[in-house]
Design a protein around this motif. Structure first.
Motif, PDB file in Angstrom:
ATOM      1  N   GLU A 188      -7.015 -50.064  10.036  1.00  0.00           N
ATOM      2  CA  GLU A 188      -5.784 -49.367   9.705  1.00  0.00           C
ATOM      3  C   GLU A 188      -5.637 -48.083  10.517  1.00  0.00           C
ATOM      4  O   GLU A 188      -6.632 -47.475  10.929  1.00  0.00           O
ATOM      5  N   SER A 189      -4.405 -47.690  10.719  1.00  0.00           N
ATOM      6  CA  SER A 189      -4.079 -46.406  11.327  1.00  0.00           C
ATOM      7  C   SER A 189      -2.875 -45.837  10.591  1.00  0.00           C
ATOM      8  O   SER A 189      -1.845 -46.514  10.464  1.00  0.00           O
ATOM      9  N   ASP A 190      -3.036 -44.631  10.064  1.00  0.00           N
ATOM     10  CA  ASP A 190      -1.974 -43.988   9.286  1.00  0.00           C
ATOM     11  C   ASP A 190      -1.490 -44.883   8.145  1.00  0.00           C
ATOM     12  O   ASP A 190      -0.290 -44.964   7.860  1.00  0.00           O
ATOM     13  N   GLY A 191      -2.436 -45.576   7.509  1.00  0.00           N
ATOM     14  CA  GLY A 191      -2.109 -46.387   6.344  1.00  0.00           C
ATOM     15  C   GLY A 191      -1.509 -47.746   6.632  1.00  0.00           C
ATOM     16  O   GLY A 191      -1.155 -48.474   5.707  1.00  0.00           O
ATOM     17  N   ARG A 192      -1.381 -48.118   7.912  1.00  0.00           N
ATOM     18  CA  ARG A 192      -0.820 -49.415   8.277  1.00  0.00           C
ATOM     19  C   ARG A 192      -1.864 -50.245   9.001  1.00  0.00           C
ATOM     20  O   ARG A 192      -2.672 -49.725   9.768  1.00  0.00           O
ATOM     21  N   VAL A 193      -1.844 -51.547   8.745  1.00  0.00           N
ATOM     22  CA  VAL A 193      -2.782 -52.450   9.408  1.00  0.00           C
ATOM     23  C   VAL A 193      -2.368 -52.602  10.870  1.00  0.00           C
ATOM     24  O   VAL A 193      -1.222 -52.955  11.171  1.00  0.00           O
ATOM     25  N   THR A 194      -3.307 -52.338  11.767  1.00  0.00           N
ATOM     26  CA  THR A 194      -3.000 -52.386  13.202  1.00  0.00           C
ATOM     27  C   THR A 194      -3.773 -53.472  13.949  1.00  0.00           C
ATOM     28  O   THR A 194      -3.342 -53.909  15.010  1.00  0.00           O
ATOM     29  N   GLU A 195      -4.917 -53.897  13.413  1.00  0.00           N
ATOM     30  CA  GLU A 195      -5.730 -54.920  14.069  1.00  0.00           C
ATOM     31  C   GLU A 195      -6.337 -55.833  13.008  1.00  0.00           C
ATOM     32  O   GLU A 195      -6.697 -55.380  11.916  1.00  0.00           O
ATOM     33  N   VAL A 196      -6.488 -57.113  13.333  1.00  0.00           N
ATOM     34  CA  VAL A 196      -7.204 -58.046  12.465  1.00  0.00           C
ATOM     35  C   VAL A 196      -8.086 -58.949  13.321  1.00  0.00           C
ATOM     36  O   VAL A 196      -7.749 -59.250  14.466  1.00  0.00           O
ATOM     37  N   ILE A 197      -9.205 -59.362  12.739  1.00  0.00           N
ATOM     38  CA  ILE A 197     -10.118 -60.280  13.413  1.00  0.00           C
ATOM     39  C   ILE A 197     -10.592 -61.323  12.399  1.00  0.00           C
ATOM     40  O   ILE A 197     -11.214 -60.971  11.390  1.00  0.00           O
ATOM     41  N   PRO A 198     -10.331 -62.604  12.622  1.00  0.00           N
ATOM     42  CA  PRO A 198     -10.819 -63.648  11.712  1.00  0.00           C
ATOM     43  C   PRO A 198     -12.339 -63.760  11.756  1.00  0.00           C
ATOM     44  O   PRO A 198     -12.969 -63.559  12.800  1.00  0.00           O
ATOM     45  N   ILE A 199     -12.924 -64.097  10.622  1.00  0.00           N
ATOM     46  CA  ILE A 199     -14.369 -64.310  10.512  1.00  0.00           C
ATOM     47  C   ILE A 199     -14.622 -65.554   9.651  1.00  0.00           C
ATOM     48  O   ILE A 199     -13.698 -66.174   9.151  1.00  0.00           O
ATOM     49  N   ASP A 200     -15.903 -65.897   9.498  1.00  0.00           N
ATOM     50  CA  ASP A 200     -16.378 -66.949   8.592  1.00  0.00           C
ATOM     51  C   ASP A 200     -15.804 -68.314   8.949  1.00  0.00           C
ATOM     52  O   ASP A 200     -14.832 -68.792   8.349  1.00  0.00           O
ATOM     53  N   PHE A 201     -16.460 -68.966   9.902  1.00  0.00           N
ATOM     54  CA  PHE A 201     -16.005 -70.267  10.404  1.00  0.00           C
ATOM     55  C   PHE A 201     -16.848 -71.423   9.867  1.00  0.00           C
ATOM     56  O   PHE A 201     -16.988 -72.447  10.522  1.00  0.00           O
ATOM     57  N   GLN A 202     -17.389 -71.267   8.664  1.00  0.00           N
ATOM     58  CA  GLN A 202     -18.300 -72.290   8.136  1.00  0.00           C
ATOM     59  C   GLN A 202     -17.589 -73.571   7.718  1.00  0.00           C
ATOM     60  O   GLN A 202     -18.220 -74.621   7.615  1.00  0.00           O
ATOM     61  N   GLN A 203     -16.289 -73.499   7.456  1.00  0.00           N
ATOM     62  CA  GLN A 203     -15.587 -74.673   6.940  1.00  0.00           C
ATOM     63  C   GLN A 203     -14.676 -75.327   7.979  1.00  0.00           C
ATOM     64  O   GLN A 203     -13.754 -76.065   7.613  1.00  0.00           O
ATOM     65  N   ILE A 204     -14.905 -75.092   9.258  1.00  0.00           N
ATOM     66  CA  ILE A 204     -14.050 -75.697  10.281  1.00  0.00           C
ATOM     67  C   ILE A 204     -14.089 -77.224  10.189  1.00  0.00           C
ATOM     68  O   ILE A 204     -15.090 -77.818   9.800  1.00  0.00           O
ATOM     69  N   TYR A 205     -12.955 -77.834  10.565  1.00  0.00           N
ATOM     70  CA  TYR A 205     -12.899 -79.293  10.663  1.00  0.00           C
ATOM     71  C   TYR A 205     -11.664 -79.675  11.467  1.00  0.00           C
ATOM     72  O   TYR A 205     -10.762 -78.861  11.677  1.00  0.00           O
TER      73      TYR A 205
END
Length: 406
Positions: free
Chosen positions: A271-288
């Motif tokens: 976050e920057s100044d209370g707003r979400v500015t970046e996201v990164i996906p994680i946890d790929f254990q259930q891919i199919y």
């Protein structure tokens, strides 16, 4: 729950004579020492801290490992995030070693392939699909990543309704993840056929699953009126055939590699100044290999309430499609389906949202007595959920009654 252990070592010492933590296996200790060696530490101090997620993770023991010391060029600090496998041979819904093997494949192999595809296409850094840096020592027993907590990344409080900024950025990343699967299929069809299309859904849909699903349905409807409970009972019987088809990609011709568990707590945010500015996906254990629209619907219903969906459901659906197609333009790749086909699949698959929330939403709202899946038997586990669960579940059921689906 935190558990700290700290020791100081000289990098010239024989590593097999040193213990980082009594809880770490020798193989895991060796992996950490390999990282220390590759990071060029001369002297170093290792501090390990066990992390409690309070219900965010059930399949592993989580640690933060901080390495502080000196390299050949001066002071140095490395912070690691470690997810270590738990073992339960009696865990019946899927194989825990199998899902760790999937995630290790994503970080060790697929992330490198996706980086190369984006490099060749000249994707600007701000437009790329993003992943957490992983270490080569990641394997089918331990996932070792750069600890982004120290860089200001975190997860949303898991009972909250997501913000629209978070939803937009997360859906754009999901679309890019799916896009790269279509690109890989186009650029390297032989590899795709052998390594991606063969990735199967981990859940085992048998009598045990049916009994567990019924238990979850009963819990989800426990505070609803009798007429609604009867409707849910009928839906449950239909779902025994239909839900596994959704989860195995059998209800759609639109297919790629999907995340499988794309929810709010599996996306890091900054976050920057209370707003979400970046996201990164994680946890790929259930891919199919399955339908990407199922991934999208899963995300949209996991952390939203009725008011959020009334305002943003179809807007976010459109954001997804536009992000997918615009990202594929960088590679000169067509997804192989039209906007009309996409929208029809979305509408035809909406009842999946009702099925999966009846089964899974209680797990998202666990408030106390988090089950220990290394020991606990799921059918015997008594879940205590946050009170907000019941209102959120009632809203979903009311929505599908109004849609004529329930």
């Amino acid at each position: 729950m935190e558990n700290k252990q700290s020791s100081k070592y000289n990098a010239n010492y024989q590593r097999d004579k040193v213990s980082i933590s009594e809880e770490f296996t020798q193989d895991l200790q060796n992996s950490i020492y390999e990282i220390v060696k590759k990071e060029d530490y001369i002297t170093y101090d290792i501090d390990s801290r066990k992390i409690s997620t309070g219900g965010n993770n059930f399949l592993g023991e989580l640690y933060e490992i901080n390495i502080t010391g000196k390299s050949s060029v001066g002071p140095k600090h490395t912070s690691l995030f470690l997810k270590h496998i738990i073992y339960n041979d009696d865990f019946k819904v899927y194989s825990i070693p199998e899902v760790y093997n999937k995630e290790a494949f994503v970080y060790n192999t697929l992330s490198k392939i996706y980086d190369e595809l984006q490099d060749k296409a000249g994707i600007p850094s701000e437009e790329r699909f993003r992943m957490v840096k992983s270490y080569k020592e990641t394997n089918d027993k331990a996932i070792i990543l750069d600890n982004l907590n120290i860089k200001g990344f975190k997860t949303m409080p898991r009972f909250d309704v997501m913000s629209i900024e978070f939803a937009e950025l997360s859906i754009k990343q999901l679309a890019k993840f799916h896009s790269l699967s279509f690109v890989l299929q186009s650029k390297n069809p032989e590899y795709f056929e052998s390594k991606i299309k063969t990735v199967k859904q981990s859940f085992v849909y048998d009598d045990y699953w049916n009994e567990l699903a019924k238990k979850m349905c009963d819990m989800s409807s426990s505070r609803m009126d009798e007429a609604t409970k009867k409707k849910i009972d009928k839906l449950y019987l239909i779902s025994l055939d239909k839900y596994p088809k959704y989860m195995n990609g059998l209800n759609s011709s639109i297919k790629c590699l999907v995340h499988g568990d794309y929810k709010m707590n599996n996306v890091l945010l900054k976050e920057s100044d209370g707003r979400v500015t970046e996201v990164i996906p994680i946890d790929f254990q259930q891919i199919y290999y399955g339908c990407p629209i199922i991934d999208l619907i899963y995300f949209l219903y996991a952390a939203s309430d009725r008011n959020f969906r009334k305002q943003h459901l179809y807007y976010l659906r459109d954001i997804y499609f536009e992000s997918l197609t615009s990202f594929l333009d960088y590679f000169d790749v067509d997804p192989g389906f039209s906007r009309e086909a996409f929208e029809k699949c979305f509408e035809d698959s909406l009842d999946y949202a009702l099925m999966y929330t009846l089964y899974m939403l209680p797990w998202f709202f666990i408030a106390e007595n988090v089950p220990d899946l290394a020991k606990d038997e799921l059918l015997d586990t008594s879940l205590q959920v946050d009170e907000r669960f019941y209102g959120r579940m009632q809203e979903i059921v009311d929505e599908f009654i109004e849609l004529g689906i329930l």
